[in-house]
Design a protein around this motif. Sequence first.
Motif, PDB file in Angstrom:
ATOM      1  N   VAL A   1     -57.119 -39.924 -21.992  1.00  9.84           N
ATOM      2  CA  VAL A   1     -58.220 -40.678 -21.406  1.00  9.84           C
ATOM      3  C   VAL A   1     -58.275 -40.397 -19.911  1.00  9.84           C
ATOM      4  O   VAL A   1     -57.239 -40.292 -19.258  1.00  9.84           O
TER       5      VAL A   1
ATOM      6  N   GLU B   1     -60.834 -41.349 -16.251  1.00  7.66           N
ATOM      7  CA  GLU B   1     -61.898 -42.187 -15.702  1.00  7.66           C
ATOM      8  C   GLU B   1     -62.685 -41.377 -14.680  1.00  7.66           C
ATOM      9  O   GLU B   1     -62.106 -40.670 -13.861  1.00  7.66           O
TER      10      GLU B   1
ATOM     11  N   ARG C   1     -67.567 -40.317 -24.332  1.00  9.72           N
ATOM     12  CA  ARG C   1     -67.552 -41.167 -23.138  1.00  9.72           C
ATOM     13  C   ARG C   1     -67.839 -42.608 -23.534  1.00  9.72           C
ATOM     14  O   ARG C   1     -68.567 -42.876 -24.475  1.00  9.72           O
ATOM     15  N   TYR C   2     -67.200 -43.505 -22.790  1.00 17.70           N
ATOM     16  CA  TYR C   2     -67.357 -44.939 -23.007  1.00 17.70           C
ATOM     17  C   TYR C   2     -67.718 -45.566 -21.673  1.00 17.70           C
ATOM     18  O   TYR C   2     -67.033 -45.347 -20.674  1.00 17.70           O
TER      19      TYR C   2
ATOM     20  N   LEU D   1     -65.310 -43.973 -18.935  1.00 13.24           N
ATOM     21  CA  LEU D   1     -64.029 -43.525 -19.469  1.00 13.24           C
ATOM     22  C   LEU D   1     -64.296 -42.376 -20.429  1.00 13.24           C
ATOM     23  O   LEU D   1     -65.254 -42.412 -21.198  1.00 13.24           O
TER      24      LEU D   1
ATOM     25  N   LEU E   1     -62.801 -39.486 -23.333  1.00 10.07           N
ATOM     26  CA  LEU E   1     -61.795 -39.017 -24.264  1.00 10.07           C
ATOM     27  C   LEU E   1     -61.765 -37.497 -24.126  1.00 10.07           C
ATOM     28  O   LEU E   1     -62.779 -36.827 -24.321  1.00 10.07           O
TER      29      LEU E   1
END
Length: 146
Positions: free
Chosen positions: A18, A20, A105-106, A35, A37
């Motif tokens: 992960v 950022e 992406r989150y 965030l 992946l």
Amino acid sequence: MPELSQGSERGRPAPFGVAEVTGPSMVPTLYHGDLLLVRYGARVGPGDVVVLRHPFQQDLLVVKRIAERREGGWWVLGDNVYAGGDSTDYGVVPDELVLGRVRFRYRPLRPGRRSTWALLCWVFSAARPVFSGRSGRAASRRLRAR
């Protein structure tokens, strides 16, 4: 960008980690605070969004889109042409500095956004795969303009 989480008990790097996003260089694809992946060691090619070590400051990790293969490595660009901090500043990035390909992406919910409409919008847009720009119109338009 903070250090990626890629450790494992056996001493081998984990296949996923992960990261950022900090800064505006990948807007509108990625925003500050997203965030990511990351798939370590994945094959990369033109149009892929990747995490790499900065060529001159290798403790700094950056997220960029691969534009093309050149002699000595990859030419990488940010999606935000006004932000800078890509191969136009530091040149070709050697293969060994490309850590992995961004797969997902989150977008965390922003503080203070509690209205029903804001929550619904967040639910439908918070998590998305990050596709290669090979089929995307924006990336191809940008590459042709250079």
